[in-house]
Design a protein around this motif. Structure first.
Motif, short mmCIF file in Angstrom:
data_model
loop_
_atom_site.label_atom_id
_atom_site.label_comp_id
_atom_site.label_asym_id
_atom_site.label_seq_id
_atom_site.Cartn_x
_atom_site.Cartn_y
_atom_site.Cartn_z
N GLY A 108 38.99 -63.93 -89.65
CA GLY A 108 39.19 -64.54 -90.96
C GLY A 108 40.60 -65.03 -91.20
N VAL A 109 40.74 -65.94 -92.18
CA VAL A 109 42.06 -66.48 -92.53
C VAL A 109 42.90 -65.48 -93.32
CG1 VAL A 109 41.33 -68.90 -92.48
CG2 VAL A 109 41.17 -67.62 -94.63
N GLY A 110 42.33 -64.29 -93.60
CA GLY A 110 43.11 -63.21 -94.20
C GLY A 110 44.29 -62.81 -93.32
N TYR A 111 44.31 -63.30 -92.09
CA TYR A 111 45.44 -63.08 -91.17
C TYR A 111 46.73 -63.65 -91.75
CZ TYR A 111 48.23 -63.52 -86.87
OH TYR A 111 49.22 -63.44 -85.93
N GLY A 158 37.41 -69.46 -92.95
CA GLY A 158 37.65 -69.41 -94.39
C GLY A 158 36.40 -68.90 -95.10
N VAL A 159 36.31 -69.13 -96.41
CA VAL A 159 35.13 -68.74 -97.20
C VAL A 159 33.97 -69.63 -96.75
CG1 VAL A 159 34.15 -68.62 -99.53
CG2 VAL A 159 36.58 -68.13 -99.17
N VAL A 160 32.88 -68.99 -96.32
CA VAL A 160 31.75 -69.75 -95.75
C VAL A 160 30.79 -70.15 -96.87
CG1 VAL A 160 29.92 -69.78 -94.03
CG2 VAL A 160 31.99 -68.43 -93.62
N LEU A 161 30.56 -71.46 -97.00
CA LEU A 161 29.67 -71.98 -98.04
C LEU A 161 28.36 -72.41 -97.42
CD1 LEU A 161 32.24 -74.24 -99.97
CD2 LEU A 161 31.74 -71.81 -100.32
N GLY A 162 27.25 -71.92 -97.94
CA GLY A 162 25.94 -72.28 -97.42
C GLY A 162 24.86 -71.89 -98.41
N ARG A 163 23.65 -72.31 -98.12
CA ARG A 163 22.56 -72.18 -99.08
C ARG A 163 22.00 -70.77 -99.19
NH1 ARG A 163 18.67 -76.90 -98.01
NH2 ARG A 163 20.56 -78.04 -98.51
N ASP A 164 21.90 -70.07 -98.07
CA ASP A 164 21.11 -68.82 -98.07
C ASP A 164 21.94 -67.55 -98.00
OD1 ASP A 164 18.76 -70.41 -98.02
OD2 ASP A 164 19.09 -70.72 -95.88
N PHE A 190 41.95 -72.31 -101.99
CA PHE A 190 40.58 -71.85 -101.68
C PHE A 190 40.21 -72.39 -100.29
CE2 PHE A 190 35.89 -72.16 -101.95
CZ PHE A 190 35.60 -70.88 -102.37
N PRO A 191 40.50 -71.60 -99.23
CA PRO A 191 40.18 -72.07 -97.86
C PRO A 191 38.69 -71.94 -97.60
CG PRO A 191 41.18 -69.88 -97.78
CD PRO A 191 41.13 -70.27 -99.23
N TRP A 192 37.98 -73.05 -97.39
CA TRP A 192 36.53 -73.00 -97.30
C TRP A 192 36.03 -73.76 -96.05
CZ3 TRP A 192 33.68 -77.53 -97.13
CH2 TRP A 192 34.39 -78.70 -97.46
N ILE A 193 34.78 -73.47 -95.69
CA ILE A 193 34.11 -74.21 -94.62
C ILE A 193 32.60 -74.17 -94.89
CG2 ILE A 193 33.95 -72.16 -93.09
CD1 ILE A 193 34.42 -74.21 -90.73
N GLN A 267 45.12 -68.95 -99.24
CA GLN A 267 46.00 -69.54 -98.25
C GLN A 267 45.63 -71.00 -98.02
OE1 GLN A 267 43.82 -67.09 -97.75
NE2 GLN A 267 44.76 -65.28 -96.85
N ARG A 268 46.64 -71.84 -97.84
CA ARG A 268 46.40 -73.23 -97.42
C ARG A 268 46.38 -73.25 -95.90
NH1 ARG A 268 46.90 -76.26 -101.91
NH2 ARG A 268 48.30 -75.46 -103.52
N VAL A 269 45.19 -73.37 -95.34
CA VAL A 269 45.03 -73.27 -93.88
C VAL A 269 44.57 -74.62 -93.33
CG1 VAL A 269 43.86 -72.03 -92.02
CG2 VAL A 269 44.45 -70.83 -94.13
N VAL A 270 45.24 -75.06 -92.26
CA VAL A 270 44.96 -76.37 -91.65
C VAL A 270 44.27 -76.17 -90.30
CG1 VAL A 270 46.04 -78.50 -90.81
CG2 VAL A 270 47.06 -77.27 -92.75
N PRO A 271 43.15 -76.88 -90.05
CA PRO A 271 42.45 -76.72 -88.76
C PRO A 271 43.05 -77.61 -87.68
CG PRO A 271 41.20 -78.19 -90.17
CD PRO A 271 42.42 -77.79 -90.96
#
Length: 295
Positions: A108-111, A158-164, A190-193, A267-271
């Motif tokens: 996780g990006v909590g690192y 990051g925070v995983v966004l999905g339907r289920d 809000f670091p998301w994917i 965190q502002r995280v860049v891929p």
């Protein structure tokens, strides 16, 4: 490719399995119970690694489970469900007569240290300032196999966004009822994917023979996303207002001070390495990701 997946029955595991099988790969799970297309953790410890080309570990108790109080026992569960499962898989890989070609761990990006301004790439320092950063350090250290021919890849999600499942599943009802809003100030990054992109990055890591090291599993537009922006975009996707911020004290009361940090700071995280490796995001922007999820 024959892929062994620890934690494959969870939210991310289901999406990864669907993608891998659609691309012609075979998937076997490591889970609590053995059965069809799965082996148990106990079986893995005793009998060693089944013949496979790649191993992925997604195992980990949900840190933000609102029904679990933040206690020493839960804390130990959060650590062992990540670190011990990773050690078990790493040992099995190290001991295998025919080791797999790839070994992928999702952390996780909590690192990275929460900050309203700093931007982090895969090369940025971190991992030693609070419980979650040290957890990620221990987790990633447990995956190291000196001298192994297996290529090691770590995906910091990051925070995983999905339907289920994931974060959205707990937010949808308040937002559908017009009762949603930002957490605390709403200014925190809000670091998301999108879940399809997290599964896509893992699959890309497995299939790219030269890829190794750390990849940030966040969307390219994630560094510009705040918690307030996320709340507005989710409300807009649902055709509802987002007028009711959740005060910081309420977040701390529900989750406890340690876990509240994950929600009230970010965190502002860049891929950077992820993009350089040739991965093409399916959902690079938040509005497209959320429209797909709530459709």
């Amino acid at each position: 490719m024959r892929v062994l997946v620890g934690g494959g029955t969870g939210f991310v595991g289901r999406a990864l399995t669907q993608l891998l099988r659609s691309r012609g790969h075979e998937v076997t799970y490591v889970s609590r119970q053995g059965g069809k297309d799965r082996i148990s953790w106990e079986e893995l410890s005793h009998s060693g690694l089944p013949l496979c080309d790649a191993v992925v570990n997604l195992a980990g108790e949900n840190v933000l489970n609102p029904f679990r109080r933040w206690s020493d026992a839960f804390c130990r569960e959060v650590i062992s469900s990540r670190v011990e499962t990773t050690k078990t898989l790493a040992k099995a890989i190290a001991d295998a007569e025919q080791p797999p070609r790839a070994w992928v761990l999702v952390t996780g990006v909590g690192y990275y240290r929460p900050s309203p301004t700093a931007e982090y790439t895969e090369d940025s320092p971190g991992g030693d300032f609070d419980f979650f950063s040290r957890l990620v350090s221990s987790w990633e250290a447990a995956a190291l196999i000196p001298g192994s021919p297996a290529r090691g890849v770590v995906v910091r999600s990051g925070v995983v966004l999905g339907r289920d499942g994931g974060a959205i599943s707990q937010m949808l009802w308040p937002f559908r009822l017009g009762l949603g809003g930002p957490l605390g100030s709403g200014l925190q990054p809000f670091p998301w994917i999108h879940i399809r992109d997290l599964a896509g990055i893992v699959c890309h890591a497995l299939e790219s023979e030269c890829l190794q090291g750390v990849l940030n599993g966040v969307s390219p537009s994630s560094p510009a996303t705040s918690n307030g922006t996320f709340a507005q975009e989710l409300a807009a996707a649902l055709g509802r207002p987002a007028l009711l911020p959740v005060p910081a004290w309420a977040v701390r009361a529900i989750f406890g001070a340690e876990r509240a940090v994950m929600l009230l700071e970010g965190q502002r995280v860049v891929p950077k390495h992820t993009l350089e490796s040739g991965y093409h995001f399916i959902f690079p922007d938040l509005s497209g990701a959320l429209k797909d999820i709530v459709a």
